[in-house]
Motif scaffolding. Structure first.
Motif, PDB file in Angstrom:
ATOM      1  N   GLY A 161      46.287  27.332  44.133  1.00 60.13           N
ATOM      2  CA  GLY A 161      45.630  28.637  44.248  1.00 60.13           C
ATOM      3  C   GLY A 161      46.621  29.777  44.153  1.00 60.13           C
ATOM      4  O   GLY A 161      46.248  30.939  44.048  1.00 60.13           O
ATOM      5  N   GLU A 162      47.928  29.426  44.181  1.00 59.52           N
ATOM      6  CA  GLU A 162      48.964  30.467  44.273  1.00 59.52           C
ATOM      7  C   GLU A 162      49.364  31.027  42.913  1.00 59.52           C
ATOM      8  O   GLU A 162      50.027  32.065  42.844  1.00 59.52           O
ATOM      9  CB  GLU A 162      50.193  29.917  45.032  1.00 59.52           C
ATOM     10  N   GLN A 163      48.976  30.346  41.825  1.00 60.62           N
ATOM     11  CA  GLN A 163      49.295  30.862  40.479  1.00 60.62           C
ATOM     12  C   GLN A 163      48.104  31.671  39.999  1.00 60.62           C
ATOM     13  O   GLN A 163      47.027  31.113  39.761  1.00 60.62           O
ATOM     14  CB  GLN A 163      49.582  29.699  39.527  1.00 60.62           C
ATOM     15  N   VAL A 164      48.308  32.972  39.872  1.00 59.60           N
ATOM     16  CA  VAL A 164      47.171  33.881  39.706  1.00 59.60           C
ATOM     17  C   VAL A 164      47.283  34.656  38.398  1.00 59.60           C
ATOM     18  O   VAL A 164      48.342  35.201  38.093  1.00 59.60           O
ATOM     19  CB  VAL A 164      47.161  34.887  40.888  1.00 59.60           C
ATOM     20  N   VAL A 165      46.188  34.668  37.637  1.00 60.94           N
ATOM     21  CA  VAL A 165      46.127  35.557  36.473  1.00 60.94           C
ATOM     22  C   VAL A 165      44.827  36.356  36.546  1.00 60.94           C
ATOM     23  O   VAL A 165      43.778  35.811  36.918  1.00 60.94           O
ATOM     24  CB  VAL A 165      46.203  34.809  35.115  1.00 60.94           C
ATOM     25  N   PRO A 166      44.889  37.647  36.198  1.00 59.28           N
ATOM     26  CA  PRO A 166      43.683  38.469  36.288  1.00 59.28           C
ATOM     27  C   PRO A 166      42.607  38.004  35.312  1.00 59.28           C
ATOM     28  O   PRO A 166      42.912  37.469  34.252  1.00 59.28           O
ATOM     29  CB  PRO A 166      44.155  39.874  35.923  1.00 59.28           C
ATOM     30  N   VAL A 167      41.362  38.239  35.699  1.00 61.07           N
ATOM     31  CA  VAL A 167      40.203  37.895  34.865  1.00 61.07           C
ATOM     32  C   VAL A 167      39.475  39.201  34.589  1.00 61.07           C
ATOM     33  O   VAL A 167      39.328  40.029  35.498  1.00 61.07           O
ATOM     34  CB  VAL A 167      39.292  36.918  35.651  1.00 61.07           C
ATOM     35  N   LEU A 168      39.028  39.380  33.364  1.00 58.75           N
ATOM     36  CA  LEU A 168      38.263  40.581  33.046  1.00 58.75           C
ATOM     37  C   LEU A 168      36.883  40.456  33.689  1.00 58.75           C
ATOM     38  O   LEU A 168      36.157  39.489  33.416  1.00 58.75           O
ATOM     39  CB  LEU A 168      38.137  40.720  31.521  1.00 58.75           C
ATOM     40  N   ALA A 169      36.554  41.396  34.560  1.00 64.47           N
ATOM     41  CA  ALA A 169      35.237  41.369  35.213  1.00 64.47           C
ATOM     42  C   ALA A 169      34.653  42.770  35.164  1.00 64.47           C
ATOM     43  O   ALA A 169      35.215  43.696  35.748  1.00 64.47           O
ATOM     44  CB  ALA A 169      35.374  40.900  36.657  1.00 64.47           C
ATOM     45  N   LYS A 170      33.532  42.901  34.471  1.00 65.72           N
ATOM     46  CA  LYS A 170      32.847  44.199  34.438  1.00 65.72           C
ATOM     47  C   LYS A 170      31.852  44.247  35.593  1.00 65.72           C
ATOM     48  O   LYS A 170      31.353  43.205  36.021  1.00 65.72           O
ATOM     49  CB  LYS A 170      32.083  44.337  33.120  1.00 65.72           C
ATOM     50  N   ALA A 219      31.004  39.875  30.714  1.00 61.16           N
ATOM     51  CA  ALA A 219      29.843  40.664  30.272  1.00 61.16           C
ATOM     52  C   ALA A 219      29.290  41.541  31.399  1.00 61.16           C
ATOM     53  O   ALA A 219      28.407  42.360  31.162  1.00 61.16           O
ATOM     54  CB  ALA A 219      28.755  39.707  29.778  1.00 61.16           C
ATOM     55  N   GLY A 220      29.746  41.333  32.615  1.00 59.27           N
ATOM     56  CA  GLY A 220      29.191  42.072  33.754  1.00 59.27           C
ATOM     57  C   GLY A 220      27.766  41.649  34.059  1.00 59.27           C
ATOM     58  O   GLY A 220      26.968  42.440  34.544  1.00 59.27           O
ATOM     59  N   ARG A 295      28.106  41.307  57.184  1.00 57.36           N
ATOM     60  CA  ARG A 295      28.944  42.398  56.693  1.00 57.36           C
ATOM     61  C   ARG A 295      28.582  42.596  55.220  1.00 57.36           C
ATOM     62  O   ARG A 295      28.445  41.626  54.476  1.00 57.36           O
ATOM     63  CB  ARG A 295      30.433  42.035  56.747  1.00 57.36           C
ATOM     64  N   ARG A 296      28.454  43.860  54.815  1.00 58.93           N
ATOM     65  CA  ARG A 296      28.265  44.153  53.388  1.00 58.93           C
ATOM     66  C   ARG A 296      29.589  44.585  52.796  1.00 58.93           C
ATOM     67  O   ARG A 296      30.402  45.226  53.473  1.00 58.93           O
ATOM     68  CB  ARG A 296      27.236  45.265  53.198  1.00 58.93           C
ATOM     69  N   ALA A 297      29.798  44.239  51.552  1.00 57.53           N
ATOM     70  CA  ALA A 297      31.048  44.620  50.886  1.00 57.53           C
ATOM     71  C   ALA A 297      30.798  44.622  49.387  1.00 57.53           C
ATOM     72  O   ALA A 297      29.844  44.004  48.899  1.00 57.53           O
ATOM     73  CB  ALA A 297      32.163  43.631  51.234  1.00 57.53           C
ATOM     74  N   VAL A 298      31.675  45.320  48.669  1.00 56.34           N
ATOM     75  CA  VAL A 298      31.614  45.267  47.204  1.00 56.34           C
ATOM     76  C   VAL A 298      32.932  44.695  46.671  1.00 56.34           C
ATOM     77  O   VAL A 298      33.970  44.737  47.324  1.00 56.34           O
ATOM     78  CB  VAL A 298      31.374  46.652  46.556  1.00 56.34           C
ATOM     79  N   GLY A 299      32.848  44.156  45.482  1.00 60.00           N
ATOM     80  CA  GLY A 299      34.037  43.671  44.789  1.00 60.00           C
ATOM     81  C   GLY A 299      33.879  43.982  43.314  1.00 60.00           C
ATOM     82  O   GLY A 299      32.772  44.263  42.858  1.00 60.00           O
ATOM     83  N   PRO A 300      34.928  43.970  42.532  1.00 61.91           N
ATOM     84  CA  PRO A 300      36.294  43.719  42.986  1.00 61.91           C
ATOM     85  C   PRO A 300      36.959  44.996  43.491  1.00 61.91           C
ATOM     86  O   PRO A 300      36.616  46.098  43.055  1.00 61.91           O
ATOM     87  CB  PRO A 300      36.984  43.241  41.706  1.00 61.91           C
TER      88      PRO A 300
END
Ligand code: ATP
Length: 310
Positions: A161-170, A219-220, A295-300
């Motif tokens: 889990g420690e090797q991280v690459v960003p993912v495109l997320a709309k 694609a969001g 709890r409510r929250a938004v991401g990212p």
């Protein structure tokens, strides 16, 4: 080495919790960790760490969720600060004041969040000015989720889990987290996962993220993301806390686009269609009596950040 000229008297850092949109658990590795493929998302539920100069290590806690958090040198935030001082060759110490809002032992990585926050805070406190790339190896040695929590956003995690690459997320993802009465220990959940797999004589493949989920994020398409939420640890978490199944059912019956055990649980993460839907779902879950607190929250959202008002 003495601290650099940019050293501060007090530094406040805010860092988010995470939810795993997908958590695929592969075979057990020789080092005792499982091979993972996961899609992380950082969400707007925050702990803060305030670091200030001190002659010796010191730690205190405030906030809604402090029960079960160690105050000694096993606290991940203190361990992170000490690891940074060692790596930088500093004899510095610090006092850390943590304000916790992230559920403890809830599968939302609260301890790792505090470690990420402490790294960023002490980096500034001691005027080191190390980049995230330089902080990352220290983070990875301390815990598998910590590199992601330094960066935040939506990202693919591999290795343990420690090797991280960003993912495109709309898009904006609206979450409702149903909190459990009692936490679950992450090692116990992995052990239960192993036990269930052995009992079923299940073949365990090398883990990989689902292409459809990555496509839906690109694609969001929030509805598709809701349908595609997946967690290989969920059967183990449900086996250890059977009452969680009713909470999942309740949230889905109340209109959530998807529901999942968050990480190793027992927090349940529901994805809602929007802000209003998240509010309605929160009220319905509490009114049903199935859930003590939400709890409510938004991401990212971004990873550990210096207080923008500082
Ligand atoms: P993860 O999903 O990262 O495995 P979690 O979200 O289920 O973890 P945490 O809240 O991170 O659980 O806490 C796990 C354990 O770590 C706690 O039981 C606690 O003893 C220990 N711990 C150490 N430092 C911290 C910290 N700063 N905050 C919370 N727990 C901490």
């Amino acid at each position: 080495m003495t601290p650099a000229a940019g050293a501060r008297s007090e530094v406040l850092v805010r860092a988010p919790a995470k939810v795993n949109l997908e958590l695929r658990v592969g075979p057990l590795r020789r080092d005792g960790f499982h091979q993972l493929a996961t899609v992380y998302q950082a969400v707007s539920l925050y702990d803060t760490v305030c670091a200030s100069p001190a002659d010796d290590w010191d730690l205190d806690l405030a906030g809604r969720t402090t029960s079960g958090v160690p105050l000694d040198t096993t606290n991940l935030a203190l361990r992170a600060a000490a690891a940074l001082a060692r790596a930088a060759g500093l004899g510095e110490r610090a006092a850390l004041h943590i304000t916790k809002e992230i559920p403890v032992s809830g599968g939302m990585a609260g301890g790792s969040t505090d470690a990420a926050a402490a790294l960023v805070a002490c980096n500034r406190l001691w005027g080191l000015d190390w980049s995230l790339d330089e902080l990352e190896p220290i983070a990875a040695r301390l815990g598998s989720d910590i590199p992601f929590l330094l960066r935040g956003g939506t990202a693919l995690g591999s290795g343990r889990g420690e090797q991280v690459v960003p993912v495109l997320a709309k898009g904006i993802y609206h979450w409702v987290f149903a909190l459990a009465e009692e936490g679950l220990s992450t090692p116990e959940v992995y052990a239960e996962c192993e036990r269930l797999r052995e009992a079923a004589a299940a073949e365990v493949d090398q883990p990989a993220p689902t292409a459809d989920l990555l496509g839906a994020l690109r694609a969001g398409d929030v509805r598709a993301v809701g349908r595609l939420l997946a967690n290989d640890l969920q059967p183990a978490a449900l086996s250890l806390q059977p009452g969680l199944a009713a909470i999942l059912d309740e949230g889905l019956a109340q209109g959530a686009l998807g529901g999942i055990v968050s990480g190793s649980g027992p927090t349940i993460a529901f994805l809602a269609a929007g802000r209003e839907a998240a509010l309605d779902l929160s009220v319905a879950l509490i009114a049903s009596g199935a859930v003590r607190d939400v709890r409510r929250a938004v991401g990212p959202v971004p990873g550990a950040q210096l207080d923008p008002t500082a």
